[in-house]
Design an enzyme around this catalytic site. Structure first.
Site, mmCIF file in Angstrom:
data_model
loop_
_atom_site.group_PDB
_atom_site.id
_atom_site.type_symbol
_atom_site.label_atom_id
_atom_site.label_comp_id
_atom_site.label_asym_id
_atom_site.label_seq_id
_atom_site.Cartn_x
_atom_site.Cartn_y
_atom_site.Cartn_z
ATOM 1 N N SER A 1 -72.931 9.550 15.834
ATOM 2 C CA SER A 1 -71.990 8.443 15.657
ATOM 3 C C SER A 1 -72.002 7.544 16.904
ATOM 4 O O SER A 1 -73.079 7.100 17.303
ATOM 5 C CB SER A 1 -70.602 9.001 15.344
ATOM 6 N N HIS B 1 -69.816 11.574 6.935
ATOM 7 C CA HIS B 1 -69.999 11.324 8.360
ATOM 8 C C HIS B 1 -69.582 12.574 9.149
ATOM 9 O O HIS B 1 -68.530 13.152 8.870
ATOM 10 C CB HIS B 1 -69.133 10.133 8.766
ATOM 11 N N ASP C 1 -72.615 8.846 4.783
ATOM 12 C CA ASP C 1 -72.001 8.552 6.075
ATOM 13 C C ASP C 1 -70.812 7.589 5.953
ATOM 14 O O ASP C 1 -69.881 7.639 6.754
ATOM 15 C CB ASP C 1 -73.044 7.891 6.998
#
Ligand SMILES: *[C@@H]1O[C@H](CO)[C@@H](O)[C@H](O)[C@H]1NC(C)=O
Ligand SMILES: *[C@@H]1O[C@H](CO)[C@@H](O)[C@H](O)[C@H]1NC(C)=O
Length: 555
Positions: free
Chosen positions: A211, A455, A336
């Protein structure tokens, strides 16, 4: 056998299998001593928690070298994370004194030397996170032990400033920004200078992150300040080109934050912000909620790196020549965007609520707003062309997740892959799609049955949690975790995820500008998981069609 003889034999045996350990280690700042744990008859590990890699940072200043210490520093406890909002955003946690790193060193019968080194950079939207990760029942998410033990590599996890204190920028020299990126860089440089004393090979450093940590990894490969320090890199679900990667108008945000802490919006703003209480500053930079399809959450992630003419001399897309000799793995999770679009359009998680088609239009209108109605019309027909006349609820909900995934992560990751491959000299390029379904999807669970990998779902597998806490997982989860650790640590050793000490389930071919091959990673892997041209049609829309549309705001 006489008693004495038995004792002698036992003593000799104990000596033979006594665990290998580095003992006290000399670093540039002074001596450190960690904890040594035995893992098996002939394997052990040294763990160092909380080694300072820089001094306590000055507010809105670059990190400085640590002045050093006398005697042996006991490094057996994690240090607090950098000052940030807590999970429920009611208060702050952490400290300004937070530039520390942790090291896991595996040993066999004898003490290790020249091991490859993997340096982890955490995510958290540049707003949160810590070098050790979330703690659940004394089990830290970013505990490096499983990767280090299984892959026979050194794992390092570093701390860096986040939120206002890590990234606020006035867009000029008064508060230039990027302090958190300078912290990461200082830690990487420290590892390069000191890791040999821990049994590591300074010429074999891989940085990896997820991320905002994945984007950070990308920034670290793009800056000219890391020349020769980084051999390889892995960006999981985040690159510098993501829409949240760079704040193009940091001045606007600095003024909003200045207003909140009662600083004047004039030439004294920077000086005033520097003297403001760090807790107030941190609270003023908290994520603003709620979001909606008209104001998607991704647009609130504004405390990001900036093009400052120093750490980043230019736009990220123009700096990939600096990564030409770095081997690079870039990938995303197939859903995600789910956690973000579920905040903007909560009905996507419900089997009982319809998600109106209008929500698809509203979300696309937000993402394409720079191009007005022409952008929206093109985007809408691109995403709905396969719908037929009467799309099911599920089709509409999944389309929303696809749009979010493409816009926030997948398309920018593909753009970064093309740029890396196009600029590469010796550096190899690899692309993956992680698709192990989220464990909360399905009957009687909070997520829909069609859930893929959300995610951050990859983190538990990368850090080997199905092995650490076997009761929480199925054997198939241990398979995925084993595959990822094999690909990642092989890559750290050789620059090729297929070659190294650990066996992989199928050969992962390189990404080339002509082949565009990628590996789909999940529990049921075989050679048919090698695929080509990830979401080509949508990548083409966002990278070629949309940017070339004439702006049109009239209906
Ligand atoms: C990196 O580590 C591997 C495995 O220990 C080794 O074979 C290789 O020579 C090292 N150096 C480089 C620059 O890859
Ligand atoms: C790969 O696995 C899938 C099911 O997971 C199977 O349908 C397919 O035949 C397998 N392909 C090969 C080449 O083994």
């Amino acid at each position: 056998m006489a008693k004495l003889e038995v004792l002698v034999v036992v003593a000799v045996f104990m000596e033979m299998v006594s665990a290998a350990s580095l003992g006290v280690v000399y670093t540039e700042g002074g001596m450190v001593e960690g904890e040594n744990i035995r893992l098996g008859l002939f394997s052990s590990m040294d763990i160092f928690r909380g080694i300072p890699f820089a001094d306590m940072p000055g507010r809105f200043e670059k990190p400085k070298r640590h002045p050093g210490w006398d005697g042996v520093l006991k490094t057996t406890e994690f240090k607090p994370r950098c000052l940030q909002m807590n999970v429920i955003m009611t208060d702050t946690r952490g400290s300004e004194d937070c530039l520390y790193l942790n090291i896991w060193v595996p040993h066999g019968r004898s003490v290790s030397t020249d091991l490859p080194v993997m340096v982890w950079i955490y995510g958290g939207g540049f707003l949160a996170g810590g070098s050790m990760g979330a703690n659940f029942l004394d089990n830290y998410l970013y505990d490096g032990q499983e990767i280090a033990d299984r892959g026979n590599v050194i794992v390092v996890t570093l701390g860096y400033r986040v939120g206002t204190l890590g990234l606020l920028s006035t867009g000029d020299s008064s508060l230039p920004g990027n302090y958190g990126l300078w912290d990461q860089q200082a830690a990487i440089a420290w590892v390069h200078r000191n890791i040999r004393s821990f049994g590591g090979d300074p010429d074999n450093i891989t940085i990896f992150g997820e991320s905002a940590g994945g984007a950070s990894v990308n920034f670290q490969t793009l800056t000219p300040h890391n020349k020769g320090l980084i051999k390889r890199a892995i960006s999981q679900s985040g690159v510098a080109l993501c829409p949240w990667g760079i704040n193009k108008n940091p001045r606007k945000l600095a003024e909003e934050i200045a207003l909140k802490v009662n600083c004047p919006i004039d030439h004294t703003m920077g000086a005033c912000l520097k003297m403001t209480d760090p807790v107030l500053l941190t609270k003023a930079g908290a994520l603003s909620l709620p979001s909606s399809a008209d104001h998607p959450i991704v647009f609130n992630l504004l405390l990001s790196p900036v093009v400052d003419g120093d750490f980043l001399p230019d736009e990220p897309s123009k700096l990939f020549h600096n990564a030409a000799d770095i081997d690079y793995i870039i990938g995303v999770n197939d859903m995600d965007g789910h956690i973000f679009t579920a905040l903007d359009v909560p009905s996507i998680n419900s089997d009982l609520l319809e998600t109106p088609v209008e929500d698809v239009r509203r979300l696309l209108a937000s993402y394409t707003k720079e191009k007005g109605i022409a952008g929206l019309d093109n985007a809408y027909s691109t995403y709905t062309s396969s719908w037929g006349s009467d799309p099911s609820w599920e089709t509409i909900k999944k389309t929303i997740v696809e749009i979010g995934t493409d816009y926030i992560f997948l398309v920018p990751s593909q753009a970064a892959l093309y740029l890396h491959a196009a600029n590469a000299r010796t550096g190899r390029t690899y692309s993956y799609l992680f698709s192990e379904p989220n464990r909360m999807g399905g009957l009687l669970k909070p997520y829909p049955s069609w859930m893929g990998a959300d995610h951050a779902d990859d983190l538990q597998y990368v850090f080997g949690k199905p092995f650490t806490t076997p009761l929480g997982y199925w054997p198939s989860h241990r398979d995925v975790s084993g595959y990822i650790i094999a690909y990642w640590t092989n890559f750290a050793k050789t620059g090729d995820p297929n070659k190294g000490d650990l066996k992989v389930p199928t050969t992962w071919p390189r990404f080339t500008s002509t082949g565009h091959q990628f590996l789909e990673i999940n529990a049921k892997m075989n050679s048919s998981n090698v695929k080509q041209m990830m979401r080509m049609r949508y990548v083409h829309f966002w990278t070629s069609i949309l940017p070339n549309l004439a702006v049109n705001f009239s209906e």
